[in-house]
Scaffold this active site. Structure first.
Site, PDB file in Angstrom:
ATOM      1  N   CYS A   1     -16.292   2.048   0.884  1.00 39.04           N
ATOM      2  CA  CYS A   1     -15.102   1.246   1.176  1.00 39.04           C
ATOM      3  C   CYS A   1     -14.649   1.388   2.625  1.00 39.04           C
ATOM      4  O   CYS A   1     -13.954   0.521   3.138  1.00 39.04           O
ATOM      5  CB  CYS A   1     -13.976   1.630   0.216  1.00 39.04           C
ATOM      6  SG  CYS A   1     -13.570   3.386   0.262  1.00 39.04           S
TER       7      CYS A   1
ATOM      8  N   GLN B   1     -10.212  -3.878  -2.944  1.00 45.73           N
ATOM      9  CA  GLN B   1     -11.482  -3.383  -2.421  1.00 45.73           C
ATOM     10  C   GLN B   1     -12.608  -3.679  -3.419  1.00 45.73           C
ATOM     11  O   GLN B   1     -13.682  -4.152  -3.041  1.00 45.73           O
ATOM     12  CB  GLN B   1     -11.389  -1.868  -2.169  1.00 45.73           C
ATOM     13  CG  GLN B   1     -12.693  -1.240  -1.730  1.00 45.73           C
ATOM     14  CD  GLN B   1     -13.113  -1.654  -0.328  1.00 45.73           C
ATOM     15  OE1 GLN B   1     -12.341  -1.529   0.610  1.00 45.73           O
ATOM     16  NE2 GLN B   1     -14.333  -2.135  -0.170  1.00 45.73           N
TER      17      GLN B   1
ATOM     18  N   ARG C   1     -13.746  -8.247   2.230  1.00 47.80           N
ATOM     19  CA  ARG C   1     -12.314  -8.014   1.968  1.00 47.80           C
ATOM     20  C   ARG C   1     -11.540  -9.285   2.299  1.00 47.80           C
ATOM     21  O   ARG C   1     -10.624  -9.679   1.573  1.00 47.80           O
ATOM     22  CB  ARG C   1     -11.787  -6.851   2.833  1.00 47.80           C
ATOM     23  CG  ARG C   1     -12.343  -5.483   2.500  1.00 47.80           C
ATOM     24  CD  ARG C   1     -11.941  -5.027   1.108  1.00 47.80           C
ATOM     25  NE  ARG C   1     -10.493  -4.958   0.933  1.00 47.80           N
ATOM     26  CZ  ARG C   1      -9.715  -3.955   1.347  1.00 47.80           C
ATOM     27  NH1 ARG C   1     -10.242  -2.911   1.940  1.00 47.80           N
ATOM     28  NH2 ARG C   1      -8.405  -3.971   1.125  1.00 47.80           N
TER      29      ARG C   1
ATOM     30  N   ASP D   1     -17.189   7.574  -1.259  1.00 50.68           N
ATOM     31  CA  ASP D   1     -15.896   7.470  -0.569  1.00 50.68           C
ATOM     32  C   ASP D   1     -15.573   8.869  -0.021  1.00 50.68           C
ATOM     33  O   ASP D   1     -16.200   9.865  -0.421  1.00 50.68           O
ATOM     34  CB  ASP D   1     -14.824   6.992  -1.572  1.00 50.68           C
ATOM     35  CG  ASP D   1     -13.448   6.784  -0.944  1.00 50.68           C
ATOM     36  OD1 ASP D   1     -13.362   6.676   0.291  1.00 50.68           O
ATOM     37  OD2 ASP D   1     -12.448   6.727  -1.705  1.00 50.68           O
TER      38      ASP D   1
ATOM     39  N   HIS E   1      -7.539   0.869  -6.299  1.00 49.47           N
ATOM     40  CA  HIS E   1      -7.735   0.027  -5.103  1.00 49.47           C
ATOM     41  C   HIS E   1      -8.471  -1.257  -5.535  1.00 49.47           C
ATOM     42  O   HIS E   1      -9.636  -1.480  -5.183  1.00 49.47           O
ATOM     43  CB  HIS E   1      -8.528   0.813  -4.047  1.00 49.47           C
ATOM     44  CG  HIS E   1      -8.462   0.241  -2.666  1.00 49.47           C
ATOM     45  ND1 HIS E   1      -7.691  -0.870  -2.346  1.00 49.47           N
ATOM     46  CD2 HIS E   1      -9.088   0.613  -1.502  1.00 49.47           C
ATOM     47  CE1 HIS E   1      -7.844  -1.132  -1.051  1.00 49.47           C
ATOM     48  NE2 HIS E   1      -8.682  -0.266  -0.531  1.00 49.47           N
TER      49      HIS E   1
ATOM     50  N   ARG F   1       0.877  -1.176   0.000  1.00 50.92           N
ATOM     51  CA  ARG F   1       0.000   0.000   0.000  1.00 50.92           C
ATOM     52  C   ARG F   1       0.902   1.209   0.000  1.00 50.92           C
ATOM     53  O   ARG F   1       1.715   1.400   0.915  1.00 50.92           O
ATOM     54  CB  ARG F   1      -0.906   0.007   1.230  1.00 50.92           C
ATOM     55  CG  ARG F   1      -1.524   1.368   1.482  1.00 50.92           C
ATOM     56  CD  ARG F   1      -2.611   1.356   2.508  1.00 50.92           C
ATOM     57  NE  ARG F   1      -3.805   0.721   1.992  1.00 50.92           N
ATOM     58  CZ  ARG F   1      -5.020   0.850   2.535  1.00 50.92           C
ATOM     59  NH1 ARG F   1      -5.196   1.600   3.604  1.00 50.92           N
ATOM     60  NH2 ARG F   1      -6.051   0.235   2.018  1.00 50.92           N
TER      61      ARG F   1
HETATM   62  N1  NVA Z   1      -9.867   7.029  -1.326  1.00 52.92           N
HETATM   63  C1  NVA Z   1      -9.501   6.561   0.002  1.00 52.92           C
HETATM   64  C2  NVA Z   1      -9.753   5.090   0.112  1.00 52.92           C
HETATM   65  C3  NVA Z   1      -9.422   4.501   1.458  1.00 52.92           C
HETATM   66  C4  NVA Z   1      -9.654   3.022   1.513  1.00 52.92           C
HETATM   67  C5  NVA Z   1      -8.036   6.882   0.257  1.00 52.92           C
HETATM   68  O1  NVA Z   1      -7.222   6.664  -0.658  1.00 52.92           O
HETATM   69  O2  NVA Z   1      -7.714   7.354   1.337  1.00 52.92           O
HETATM   70  N1   CP Z   2     -11.131   0.224   2.664  1.00 54.06           N
HETATM   71  C1   CP Z   2      -9.859   0.108   3.068  1.00 54.06           C
HETATM   72  O1   CP Z   2      -8.956  -0.203   2.293  1.00 54.06           O
HETATM   73  O2   CP Z   2      -9.686   0.325   4.406  1.00 54.06           O
HETATM   74  P1   CP Z   2      -8.283   0.504   5.174  1.00 54.06           P
HETATM   75  O3   CP Z   2      -7.714   1.815   4.729  1.00 54.06           O
HETATM   76  O4   CP Z   2      -8.671   0.488   6.623  1.00 54.06           O
HETATM   77  O5   CP Z   2      -7.378  -0.635   4.803  1.00 54.06           O
END
Ligand code: NVA
Ligand code: CP
Length: 313
Positions: free
Chosen positions: A272, A140, A300, A232, A137, A110
């Protein structure tokens, strides 16, 4: 179920890289692994295998579901914070990739830059899984597709409206939805539309698979007769300094009672998570009877176990 070995060694970086038939197979395996786990049957297909998990951003769901998923598959998850790795002190990703690939059987990352994940995959001769970048992502969305299929019995022909920022979630939902023959509508304000290259890829996916992708500005038009409503956060990880400005820009881009009135009567709500109640979604909608958000979060685990099992077993 005997798992196919056709996916062994592949990366999971973008849903655009997989065909509709392949994604359907991932979903079938996810459903199978979910049923096995619920029945209390063990599926130790990754015995003696280790997954390294590099996190350059925070996580609750991704970290815990990958760790538990590896454990349930009989393997070992190794959490690697970039605060502790030499990569955080400037060791090149090319070197990190080649070293870690000598120890591990798979890697999840990540991070911010999507190109960093591509470079990691280029230099590591083990499967690399994208656990979120600024651009996409995909894990997800595999869980989201599993959830929609559970609730609706199908994906093809369903309308999914995404309200908000044209961000990593919007991009992967366009890819995944279009691949599965869904009608995906993204409603974002000017200046926050999805990336043009991602829209182009999703339109190709839609054309090949009987789906449709639209990018519009009006959130009320988007939710009209939708089967799935998705939103989101307005400010993603790394955009904290823009948060106040984004609250102003995204006013009206919220899933609320009005959205539910315009959508199909049996529409489901997805997010998400983490969510900001009162911004992109109201508390009432999140906690209401049409919310499938916590089933989505659970999936997930099951969807990622399918990815791990198919790429690493
Ligand atoms: N768009 C959000 C998704 C988190 C799972 C982010 O990138 O922070
Ligand atoms: N939705 C998601 O990826 O959550 P986290 O940021 O908690 O991993």
């Amino acid at each position: 179920m005997i798992l196919s070995s056709d996916f062994k060694g592949r990366d999971f970086i973008s849903l655009h890289d997989y065909t509709k038939e392949e994604l359907t197979y991932f979903l079938d395996v996810a459903d199978y692994l979910k049923a096995e786990q619920k029945a209390g049957r063990e599926t130790p297909v990754l015995a003696k295998k280790t997954l390294g998990m590099i996190f350059q951003k925070s996580s609750t769901r991704t970290r815990v579901s990958f760790e538990v998923g590896m454990y349930q598959l009989g393997g070992y998850p190794l959490f690697l914070s970039s605060n502790d790795l030499q990569i955080g002190r400037g060791e090149p990703v090319e070197d990190t990739a080649r070293v870690l690939a000598r120890f591990l059987d798979g890697m999840m990352i990540r991070t911010f830059s999507h190109d960093e994940v591509l470079k990691l995959a280029q230099y590591a001769d083990i499967p690399v899984i994208n656990g979120l970048t600024d651009l996409q992502h995909p894990c997800q969305v595999l869980a989201d597709l599993q959830t929609i299929r559970e609730y609706k019995g199908r994906l093809e022909g369903l309308k999914m409206a995404f309200i908000g920022d044209g961000n990593n979630m919007a991009h992967s939902l366009m890819h995944g939805g279009a691949k599965m023959g869904m009608h995906v509508v993204i409603a974002s304000p000017e200046g926050y539309k999805p990336d043009e290259e991602m829209v182009k890829e999703a339109m190709e996916d839609a054309k090949e698979n009987g789906g449709k992708v639209e990018v519009i500005s009006d959130p009320l038009e988007a939710v009209q007769d939708a089967d799935v409503l998705y939103t989101d956060v307005w400010a993603s990880m790394g955009q904290e300094e823009e948060a106040a400005e984004r609250v102003r820009s995204f006013a009206g881009y919220q899933i609320n009672g009005k959205s539910l009135q315009l959508a199909k009567k049996d529409a489901i709500i997805l997010h998400c998570l983490p969510a900001h109640r009162g911004e992109e979604i109201t508390h009432e909608v999140m906690e209401g009877p049409q919310s499938a958000i916590f089933d989505e979060a659970e999936n997930r685990l099951h969807a990622q176990k399918a990815i791990l099992a198919l790429l690493m077993a």
